[in-house]
Design a protein around this motif. Structure first.
Motif, PDB file in Angstrom:
ATOM      1  N   ARG A  52       0.853  -1.184   0.000  1.00  0.00           N
ATOM      2  CA  ARG A  52       0.000   0.000   0.000  1.00  0.00           C
ATOM      3  C   ARG A  52       0.882   1.225   0.000  1.00  0.00           C
ATOM      4  O   ARG A  52       1.863   1.300   0.727  1.00  0.00           O
ATOM      5  CB  ARG A  52      -0.910   0.013   1.228  1.00  0.00           C
ATOM      6  CG  ARG A  52      -2.208  -0.709   1.014  1.00  0.00           C
ATOM      7  CD  ARG A  52      -3.268  -0.326   2.026  1.00  0.00           C
ATOM      8  NE  ARG A  52      -2.823  -0.447   3.402  1.00  0.00           N
ATOM      9  CZ  ARG A  52      -2.966  -1.528   4.139  1.00  0.00           C
ATOM     10  NH1 ARG A  52      -3.511  -2.599   3.626  1.00  0.00           N
ATOM     11  NH2 ARG A  52      -2.555  -1.563   5.374  1.00  0.00           N
ATOM     12  N   ASP A  53       0.507   2.208  -0.805  1.00  0.00           N
ATOM     13  CA  ASP A  53       1.205   3.477  -0.854  1.00  0.00           C
ATOM     14  C   ASP A  53       0.286   4.514  -0.219  1.00  0.00           C
ATOM     15  O   ASP A  53      -0.569   5.087  -0.882  1.00  0.00           O
ATOM     16  CB  ASP A  53       1.534   3.847  -2.305  1.00  0.00           C
ATOM     17  CG  ASP A  53       2.278   5.167  -2.413  1.00  0.00           C
ATOM     18  OD1 ASP A  53       2.826   5.635  -1.401  1.00  0.00           O
ATOM     19  OD2 ASP A  53       2.300   5.738  -3.519  1.00  0.00           O
ATOM     20  N   GLY A  54       0.439   4.689   1.085  1.00  0.00           N
ATOM     21  CA  GLY A  54      -0.444   5.600   1.811  1.00  0.00           C
ATOM     22  C   GLY A  54      -1.873   5.098   1.755  1.00  0.00           C
ATOM     23  O   GLY A  54      -2.123   3.903   1.850  1.00  0.00           O
ATOM     24  N   GLN A  55      -2.817   6.018   1.571  1.00  0.00           N
ATOM     25  CA  GLN A  55      -4.225   5.628   1.502  1.00  0.00           C
ATOM     26  C   GLN A  55      -4.806   5.870   0.116  1.00  0.00           C
ATOM     27  O   GLN A  55      -6.022   5.956  -0.037  1.00  0.00           O
ATOM     28  CB  GLN A  55      -5.028   6.393   2.537  1.00  0.00           C
ATOM     29  CG  GLN A  55      -4.715   5.970   3.949  1.00  0.00           C
ATOM     30  CD  GLN A  55      -5.644   6.628   4.947  1.00  0.00           C
ATOM     31  OE1 GLN A  55      -6.244   7.658   4.686  1.00  0.00           O
ATOM     32  NE2 GLN A  55      -5.768   6.018   6.111  1.00  0.00           N
ATOM     33  N   ASN A  56      -3.948   5.955  -0.907  1.00  0.00           N
ATOM     34  CA  ASN A  56      -4.447   6.222  -2.248  1.00  0.00           C
ATOM     35  C   ASN A  56      -4.258   5.072  -3.227  1.00  0.00           C
ATOM     36  O   ASN A  56      -5.001   4.940  -4.188  1.00  0.00           O
ATOM     37  CB  ASN A  56      -3.790   7.478  -2.825  1.00  0.00           C
ATOM     38  CG  ASN A  56      -4.170   8.710  -2.048  1.00  0.00           C
ATOM     39  OD1 ASN A  56      -5.315   8.880  -1.676  1.00  0.00           O
ATOM     40  ND2 ASN A  56      -3.200   9.557  -1.778  1.00  0.00           N
ATOM     41  N   TRP A  57      -3.240   4.245  -3.014  1.00  0.00           N
ATOM     42  CA  TRP A  57      -2.919   3.172  -3.952  1.00  0.00           C
ATOM     43  C   TRP A  57      -2.618   1.883  -3.204  1.00  0.00           C
ATOM     44  O   TRP A  57      -2.121   1.919  -2.087  1.00  0.00           O
ATOM     45  CB  TRP A  57      -1.696   3.524  -4.798  1.00  0.00           C
ATOM     46  CG  TRP A  57      -1.928   4.692  -5.687  1.00  0.00           C
ATOM     47  CD1 TRP A  57      -1.624   5.993  -5.403  1.00  0.00           C
ATOM     48  CD2 TRP A  57      -2.516   4.695  -6.966  1.00  0.00           C
ATOM     49  NE1 TRP A  57      -1.999   6.804  -6.446  1.00  0.00           N
ATOM     50  CE2 TRP A  57      -2.546   6.019  -7.435  1.00  0.00           C
ATOM     51  CE3 TRP A  57      -3.041   3.693  -7.787  1.00  0.00           C
ATOM     52  CZ2 TRP A  57      -3.068   6.373  -8.669  1.00  0.00           C
ATOM     53  CZ3 TRP A  57      -3.554   4.060  -9.025  1.00  0.00           C
ATOM     54  CH2 TRP A  57      -3.557   5.386  -9.446  1.00  0.00           C
ATOM     55  N   ALA A  58      -2.888   0.767  -3.847  1.00  0.00           N
ATOM     56  CA  ALA A  58      -2.542  -0.540  -3.296  1.00  0.00           C
ATOM     57  C   ALA A  58      -2.144  -1.457  -4.450  1.00  0.00           C
ATOM     58  O   ALA A  58      -2.676  -1.342  -5.550  1.00  0.00           O
ATOM     59  CB  ALA A  58      -3.712  -1.141  -2.536  1.00  0.00           C
ATOM     60  N   THR A  59      -1.205  -2.337  -4.186  1.00  0.00           N
ATOM     61  CA  THR A  59      -0.843  -3.363  -5.155  1.00  0.00           C
ATOM     62  C   THR A  59      -1.492  -4.655  -4.684  1.00  0.00           C
ATOM     63  O   THR A  59      -1.281  -5.088  -3.550  1.00  0.00           O
ATOM     64  CB  THR A  59       0.682  -3.527  -5.255  1.00  0.00           C
ATOM     65  OG1 THR A  59       1.255  -2.258  -5.579  1.00  0.00           O
ATOM     66  CG2 THR A  59       1.047  -4.535  -6.329  1.00  0.00           C
ATOM     67  N   GLU A  72       0.513  -8.630  -9.947  1.00  0.00           N
ATOM     68  CA  GLU A  72       0.682  -7.324  -9.303  1.00  0.00           C
ATOM     69  C   GLU A  72      -0.187  -6.324 -10.048  1.00  0.00           C
ATOM     70  O   GLU A  72       0.189  -5.838 -11.102  1.00  0.00           O
ATOM     71  CB  GLU A  72       2.146  -6.873  -9.342  1.00  0.00           C
ATOM     72  CG  GLU A  72       3.053  -7.695  -8.475  1.00  0.00           C
ATOM     73  CD  GLU A  72       4.478  -7.173  -8.478  1.00  0.00           C
ATOM     74  OE1 GLU A  72       4.775  -6.180  -9.172  1.00  0.00           O
ATOM     75  OE2 GLU A  72       5.306  -7.755  -7.772  1.00  0.00           O
ATOM     76  N   GLN A  73      -1.331  -6.032  -9.490  1.00  0.00           N
ATOM     77  CA  GLN A  73      -2.277  -5.116 -10.126  1.00  0.00           C
ATOM     78  C   GLN A  73      -2.418  -3.879  -9.253  1.00  0.00           C
ATOM     79  O   GLN A  73      -2.634  -3.980  -8.052  1.00  0.00           O
ATOM     80  CB  GLN A  73      -3.621  -5.817 -10.302  1.00  0.00           C
ATOM     81  CG  GLN A  73      -4.621  -5.022 -11.092  1.00  0.00           C
ATOM     82  CD  GLN A  73      -5.929  -5.763 -11.252  1.00  0.00           C
ATOM     83  OE1 GLN A  73      -6.399  -6.438 -10.330  1.00  0.00           O
ATOM     84  NE2 GLN A  73      -6.555  -5.640 -12.409  1.00  0.00           N
ATOM     85  N   LEU A  74      -2.304  -2.713  -9.860  1.00  0.00           N
ATOM     86  CA  LEU A  74      -2.405  -1.454  -9.131  1.00  0.00           C
ATOM     87  C   LEU A  74      -3.878  -1.075  -8.970  1.00  0.00           C
ATOM     88  O   LEU A  74      -4.626  -1.029  -9.945  1.00  0.00           O
ATOM     89  CB  LEU A  74      -1.662  -0.352  -9.883  1.00  0.00           C
ATOM     90  CG  LEU A  74      -1.358   0.912  -9.124  1.00  0.00           C
ATOM     91  CD1 LEU A  74      -0.530   0.621  -7.875  1.00  0.00           C
ATOM     92  CD2 LEU A  74      -0.601   1.887 -10.014  1.00  0.00           C
ATOM     93  N   TRP A  75      -4.299  -0.861  -7.721  1.00  0.00           N
ATOM     94  CA  TRP A  75      -5.662  -0.449  -7.401  1.00  0.00           C
ATOM     95  C   TRP A  75      -5.603   0.950  -6.819  1.00  0.00           C
ATOM     96  O   TRP A  75      -4.692   1.285  -6.063  1.00  0.00           O
ATOM     97  CB  TRP A  75      -6.291  -1.396  -6.390  1.00  0.00           C
ATOM     98  CG  TRP A  75      -6.669  -2.741  -6.945  1.00  0.00           C
ATOM     99  CD1 TRP A  75      -5.896  -3.566  -7.694  1.00  0.00           C
ATOM    100  CD2 TRP A  75      -7.902  -3.412  -6.775  1.00  0.00           C
ATOM    101  NE1 TRP A  75      -6.574  -4.708  -7.996  1.00  0.00           N
ATOM    102  CE2 TRP A  75      -7.813  -4.644  -7.435  1.00  0.00           C
ATOM    103  CE3 TRP A  75      -9.082  -3.095  -6.107  1.00  0.00           C
ATOM    104  CZ2 TRP A  75      -8.862  -5.557  -7.470  1.00  0.00           C
ATOM    105  CZ3 TRP A  75     -10.121  -4.019  -6.129  1.00  0.00           C
ATOM    106  CH2 TRP A  75     -10.008  -5.220  -6.818  1.00  0.00           C
ATOM    107  N   ARG A  76      -6.573   1.780  -7.139  1.00  0.00           N
ATOM    108  CA  ARG A  76      -6.607   3.150  -6.626  1.00  0.00           C
ATOM    109  C   ARG A  76      -7.844   3.356  -5.758  1.00  0.00           C
ATOM    110  O   ARG A  76      -8.865   2.715  -5.956  1.00  0.00           O
ATOM    111  CB  ARG A  76      -6.607   4.153  -7.769  1.00  0.00           C
ATOM    112  CG  ARG A  76      -7.849   4.069  -8.625  1.00  0.00           C
ATOM    113  CD  ARG A  76      -7.831   5.075  -9.764  1.00  0.00           C
ATOM    114  NE  ARG A  76      -8.950   4.837 -10.650  1.00  0.00           N
ATOM    115  CZ  ARG A  76     -10.187   5.236 -10.429  1.00  0.00           C
ATOM    116  NH1 ARG A  76     -10.476   5.916  -9.348  1.00  0.00           N
ATOM    117  NH2 ARG A  76     -11.157   4.970 -11.278  1.00  0.00           N
ATOM    118  N   ARG A  77      -7.696   4.256  -4.800  1.00  0.00           N
ATOM    119  CA  ARG A  77      -8.826   4.594  -3.928  1.00  0.00           C
ATOM    120  C   ARG A  77      -9.686   5.619  -4.655  1.00  0.00           C
ATOM    121  O   ARG A  77      -9.178   6.574  -5.257  1.00  0.00           O
ATOM    122  CB  ARG A  77      -8.315   5.161  -2.610  1.00  0.00           C
ATOM    123  CG  ARG A  77      -9.429   5.419  -1.623  1.00  0.00           C
ATOM    124  CD  ARG A  77      -8.875   5.995  -0.347  1.00  0.00           C
ATOM    125  NE  ARG A  77      -9.967   6.478   0.483  1.00  0.00           N
ATOM    126  CZ  ARG A  77     -10.107   6.179   1.746  1.00  0.00           C
ATOM    127  NH1 ARG A  77      -9.221   5.443   2.353  1.00  0.00           N
ATOM    128  NH2 ARG A  77     -11.133   6.653   2.430  1.00  0.00           N
TER     129      ARG A  77
END
Length: 130
Positions: A52-59, A72-77
């Motif tokens: 997780r990259d902070g509270q905006n992105w997650a792999t 490895e898929q990038l998900w966004r908030r």
């Protein structure tokens, strides 16, 4: 009976259609096509939060034997624009809830309609690298 060269061409066309090289145009994704609603619509999926990259992105690692596999898929908030079901918890998602969704790319992923509630995503510990 088919001539040998016709049978070979038929076989090659079949293989080309089954492989990604056989795609003749971009995949058409309709807003009318949605995951089956109800209990357990993602119950056969293996979903792991890798980073997780902070509270905006997650792999996320997403694996569904019936439709797709993304290591490895990038998900966004973002904010849910429609009601749905959380892929991790099975909880109902209302329009306006904070959710994570797969990032939109040129060829949309097969799980583009999936959502994970932000409250659920942020309570899951990130897996340690093996």
């Amino acid at each position: 009976m088919q001539a040998p060269f016709e049978a070979d061409r038929t076989w090659q066309s079949t293989i080309a259609l089954l492989s990604s090289e056989g795609e003749t145009g971009p995949t058409i994704v309709s807003s009318r096509v949605r995951p089956i609603s109800g209990e357990g619509c993602f119950s056969k999926c293996a979903i792991r939060v890798l980073e997780r990259d902070g509270q905006n992105w997650a792999t996320v690692a997403w694996s569904d034997a019936t439709s797709c596999c993304y290591g490895e898929q990038l998900w966004r908030r973002c904010i849910a624009r429609k009601a749905g079901v959380c892929a991790l918890s099975g909880q109902a998602i209302a329009r306006g809830n904070a959710v994570y969704r797969p990032r939109r790319v040129r060829l949309p992923p097969r799980n583009i309609e999936a959502m994970i509630l932000a409250t659920v995503m942020e309570t899951i510990p990130v897996e340690e690298a093996v």
